[in-house]
Scaffold this motif. Structure first.
Motif, PDB file in Angstrom:
ATOM      1  N   GLY A  19       0.818  -1.202   0.000  1.00 31.22           N
ATOM      2  CA  GLY A  19       0.000   0.000   0.000  1.00 31.22           C
ATOM      3  C   GLY A  19       0.854   1.255   0.000  1.00 31.22           C
ATOM      4  N   ARG A  20       0.205   2.367   0.310  1.00 33.22           N
ATOM      5  CA  ARG A  20       0.869   3.661   0.246  1.00 33.22           C
ATOM      6  C   ARG A  20       0.643   4.418   1.549  1.00 33.22           C
ATOM      7  N   ALA A  21       1.599   5.257   1.924  1.00 33.93           N
ATOM      8  CA  ALA A  21       1.488   6.105   3.115  1.00 33.93           C
ATOM      9  C   ALA A  21       1.675   7.553   2.688  1.00 33.93           C
ATOM     10  N   LEU A  73       7.688   5.124   0.425  1.00 34.43           N
ATOM     11  CA  LEU A  73       8.399   5.007  -0.852  1.00 34.43           C
ATOM     12  C   LEU A  73       7.459   4.511  -1.950  1.00 34.43           C
ATOM     13  N   HIS A  74       6.520   3.625  -1.595  1.00 33.20           N
ATOM     14  CA  HIS A  74       5.513   3.197  -2.574  1.00 33.20           C
ATOM     15  C   HIS A  74       4.692   4.396  -3.037  1.00 33.20           C
ATOM     16  N   GLY A  80       9.841  -0.258  -2.040  1.00 31.03           N
ATOM     17  CA  GLY A  80      10.309  -0.060  -0.672  1.00 31.03           C
ATOM     18  C   GLY A  80      11.757  -0.473  -0.492  1.00 31.03           C
ATOM     19  N   ALA A  81      12.235  -1.347  -1.362  1.00 35.64           N
ATOM     20  CA  ALA A  81      13.621  -1.803  -1.270  1.00 35.64           C
ATOM     21  C   ALA A  81      14.616  -0.671  -1.496  1.00 35.64           C
ATOM     22  N   TRP A  82      14.158   0.429  -2.082  1.00 37.69           N
ATOM     23  CA  TRP A  82      15.038   1.586  -2.258  1.00 37.69           C
ATOM     24  C   TRP A  82      15.481   2.154  -0.923  1.00 37.69           C
ATOM     25  N   TYR A  83      14.798   1.786   0.149  1.00 40.15           N
ATOM     26  CA  TYR A  83      15.194   2.257   1.480  1.00 40.15           C
ATOM     27  C   TYR A  83      16.625   1.833   1.805  1.00 40.15           C
ATOM     28  N   PHE A  84      17.035   0.681   1.304  1.00 37.27           N
ATOM     29  CA  PHE A  84      18.388   0.198   1.567  1.00 37.27           C
ATOM     30  C   PHE A  84      19.447   1.036   0.859  1.00 37.27           C
ATOM     31  N   PHE A  85      19.012   1.918  -0.035  1.00 35.19           N
ATOM     32  CA  PHE A  85      19.927   2.841  -0.702  1.00 35.19           C
ATOM     33  C   PHE A  85      20.593   3.768   0.314  1.00 35.19           C
ATOM     34  N   CYS A  86      19.947   3.957   1.474  1.00 29.93           N
ATOM     35  CA  CYS A  86      20.539   4.829   2.494  1.00 29.93           C
ATOM     36  C   CYS A  86      21.805   4.202   3.096  1.00 29.93           C
ATOM     37  N   LEU A  87      22.083   2.963   2.783  1.00 27.04           N
ATOM     38  CA  LEU A  87      23.318   2.320   3.247  1.00 27.04           C
ATOM     39  C   LEU A  87      24.531   2.735   2.410  1.00 27.04           C
ATOM     40  N   VAL A  88      24.281   3.384   1.280  1.00 25.08           N
ATOM     41  CA  VAL A  88      25.379   3.885   0.447  1.00 25.08           C
ATOM     42  C   VAL A  88      26.019   5.055   1.196  1.00 25.08           C
ATOM     43  N   ASN A 109      -1.004   3.940  -8.628  1.00 22.37           N
ATOM     44  CA  ASN A 109       0.226   3.373  -9.167  1.00 22.37           C
ATOM     45  C   ASN A 109       0.234   1.882  -8.864  1.00 22.37           C
ATOM     46  N   GLN A 110       1.308   1.204  -9.173  1.00 20.36           N
ATOM     47  CA  GLN A 110       1.356  -0.246  -9.000  1.00 20.36           C
ATOM     48  C   GLN A 110       1.272  -0.691  -7.555  1.00 20.36           C
ATOM     49  N   TYR A 111       1.403   0.251  -6.601  1.00 19.57           N
ATOM     50  CA  TYR A 111       1.398  -0.096  -5.184  1.00 19.57           C
ATOM     51  C   TYR A 111       0.059   0.176  -4.501  1.00 19.57           C
TER      52      TYR A 111
END
Length: 116
Positions: A19-21, A73-74, A80-88, A109-111
């Motif tokens: 879903g979306r927030a 993120l959705h 939501g997996a883009w959240y792990f981008f903050c590990l860069v 959208n798709q979410y």
């Protein structure tokens, strides 16, 4: 969405990663979490035995915190997996912060459906 409605929404969707927030839901929850964490941290410094309570609170909100970021993120059209981008190192968290602060992607959208 009001402050209280946002907190209720996040905790009612405790482990819902689909879903979306809305932006307001995320940022009101973030504010609530920072206030509670600051109060518990201050109490833990004053009474060291309360550090356990602060740790338990952190564990209790780990899943809903991840879930609301995932749904946020959705809402901007990203997985939501883009959240792990903050590990860069250095720049990853900047991109994630920009996405979290962005307005909702208009329309469905798709979410999920448009939350506004």
């Amino acid at each position: 969405m009001s402050f209280v409605d946002a907190i209720k929404s996040v905790f009612s969707k405790y482990a819902t990663f689909s879903g979306r927030a809305r932006r307001s839901e995320f940022w009101f929850y973030f504010l609530f979490n920072m206030i509670v964490t600051a109060v518990l941290g201050a109490l833990a410094r004053a009474v060291p035995a309360l550090a356990i309570l602060a740790g338990l609170y952190s564990l209790a909100v780990l899943i809903p915190s991840l879930a609301v970021v995932w749904r946020r993120l959705h809402d901007v059209g990203r997985s939501g997996a883009w959240y792990f981008f903050c590990l860069v190192p250095l720049v990853g968290w900047i991109f994630v912060l920009i996405w979290l602060a962005s307005d909702s992607q208009p329309g469905d959208n798709q979410y999920g459906s448009y939350p506004k």
